[in-house]
Motif scaffolding. Sequence first.
Motif, mmCIF file in Angstrom:
data_model
loop_
_atom_site.group_PDB
_atom_site.id
_atom_site.type_symbol
_atom_site.label_atom_id
_atom_site.label_comp_id
_atom_site.label_asym_id
_atom_site.label_seq_id
_atom_site.Cartn_x
_atom_site.Cartn_y
_atom_site.Cartn_z
ATOM 1 N N GLU A 28 0.813 -1.217 0.000
ATOM 2 C CA GLU A 28 0.000 0.000 0.000
ATOM 3 C C GLU A 28 0.849 1.272 0.000
ATOM 4 O O GLU A 28 0.545 2.219 -0.710
ATOM 5 C CB GLU A 28 -0.872 0.046 1.258
ATOM 6 C CG GLU A 28 -1.790 -1.125 1.451
ATOM 7 C CD GLU A 28 -2.332 -1.144 2.865
ATOM 8 O OE1 GLU A 28 -3.241 -1.938 3.115
ATOM 9 O OE2 GLU A 28 -1.847 -0.370 3.718
ATOM 10 N N ASP A 33 -6.762 -1.101 6.652
ATOM 11 C CA ASP A 33 -7.135 -1.316 5.255
ATOM 12 C C ASP A 33 -7.547 -2.766 5.073
ATOM 13 O O ASP A 33 -6.818 -3.679 5.451
ATOM 14 C CB ASP A 33 -5.959 -0.984 4.335
ATOM 15 C CG ASP A 33 -6.370 -0.919 2.871
ATOM 16 O OD1 ASP A 33 -6.882 -1.932 2.360
ATOM 17 O OD2 ASP A 33 -6.180 0.133 2.263
ATOM 18 N N ASN A 34 -8.709 -2.971 4.483
ATOM 19 C CA ASN A 34 -9.233 -4.335 4.330
ATOM 20 C C ASN A 34 -8.358 -5.203 3.437
ATOM 21 O O ASN A 34 -8.396 -6.429 3.514
ATOM 22 C CB ASN A 34 -10.660 -4.293 3.776
ATOM 23 C CG ASN A 34 -11.662 -3.747 4.775
ATOM 24 O OD1 ASN A 34 -11.450 -3.865 5.980
ATOM 25 N ND2 ASN A 34 -12.723 -3.142 4.288
ATOM 26 N N THR A 35 -7.560 -4.584 2.560
ATOM 27 C CA THR A 35 -6.760 -5.395 1.638
ATOM 28 C C THR A 35 -5.673 -6.179 2.361
ATOM 29 O O THR A 35 -5.214 -7.203 1.863
ATOM 30 C CB THR A 35 -6.097 -4.503 0.564
ATOM 31 O OG1 THR A 35 -5.218 -3.570 1.198
ATOM 32 C CG2 THR A 35 -7.147 -3.749 -0.235
ATOM 33 N N THR A 36 -5.240 -5.702 3.535
ATOM 34 C CA THR A 36 -4.210 -6.417 4.292
ATOM 35 C C THR A 36 -4.794 -7.306 5.373
ATOM 36 O O THR A 36 -4.077 -8.114 5.959
ATOM 37 C CB THR A 36 -3.236 -5.425 4.966
ATOM 38 O OG1 THR A 36 -3.927 -4.735 6.012
ATOM 39 C CG2 THR A 36 -2.690 -4.433 3.963
#
Length: 426
Positions: free
Chosen positions: A250, A309-312
């Motif tokens: 990110e 962050d939802n991506t991690t």
Amino acid sequence: MFQPDSECLPEAQLRALQLQRLQAMLERQWAQVPAYRARFEAAGVTPGDLRRLEDLRHFPFTRKSDLRDHYPLGLCAAPRASLRRIHASSGTSGKPTVVAYDDHDLNIFAEVVARSLYAAGARPGMTFHNAYGYGLFTGGLGTHAGAERLGLCTVPVSGGATERQLDLLLDLQPDVIACTPSYALVLAEGLARRGVRPGDLQLRYAVLGAEPWAEKTRQAVQERLHVQATNIYGLSEIIGPGVSNEDVREQSGSYIWEDHFYPEIVHPDTGEVLPDGEWGVLVLSSMTRSALPLLRYWTGDITRLLPGDNTTGRSVRRMAAIQGRSDDLIILRGVNVYPTQLEAVLLRLGQISPHYHVTLTRTGLLDDLTLQLECDVPSAALRDEVQRQVKAQVGVTIRCELCAPGTLPRSEGGKLRRVTDLRGER
């Protein structure tokens, strides 16, 4: 192991864990640190008054001056015989700040640095070039222990001796480097002088910290060293490097390891706790340290808290890039200026080196700022453009001096002093 479940807890569970650990910390300070007990009594609070996280605002701040006032180990909560390491600041103003670690603290230190390096892209089996200074500064030994915990082959180069650093980068071909951002640019310059092109090295990741740096500096480091660069944040009073780190996927705010460090953002003048998203001074409580647990430590760093962050998969909050330090704030003719704002302007002008120095002087009742910077071909047009851009983007009138490449101070691995304030001198 290096992205543990505690980074991904549902918010309610994370807050419950933080409350439990803060309550245990306050009890320890009350029972074992007379200075903290006196501070609590003066504020009219006891550990039992922390029933909710919101109650923390009623407890006093701890500042660097408190560590100096109780020099050397007056804020320790552990017996001297249980201590295993001492670190200290350089002591440039008065007595140094001394911090102590027992076995438990050193274990946490290695854990949070390992988690930080993992977030930065490092993986077991990689080679790690550690150019942070070893000794009383926490950077070298702290990142060393975390790298070994992660399973990296660690090269303890320390700071300085730039030509030797360049030899080792070429000969050992490490995957990861850790240093200050200004020193990363010094190394990049040295490699370029040797005819080494970006991409000739095996370097893939740079873990940069110990000084504020702008996004344009990241871009410059990444282009010149052919790496992905992330910010590692920490301070010796809390534990050292490893309080937070960006995720390399990110590069957008550093994740705070909130299972160990409780963050607050407060107003720099009033100390009022501010909601997430607002800019203010970062205050940290080292919840799990046993030898030197500090409550509501006033870091002086200006930042804001952002959601995970939802991506991690992480639920812990992030801190935005440090805008500056409350004590590094330059007030120039009524305008607030941070050195990083000047750096950002310079880096937008692509033909200018990122090396610069600020000198503050006073003429009569008026303050003046002289910005020295390096460029290959000095010209009146370039000087005027720098002055115009600073006025337009920062809002202050400055004097710009153009210097030949290599003439301004360089980092030797430690923090680089960017500002000289002569306003008090005659």
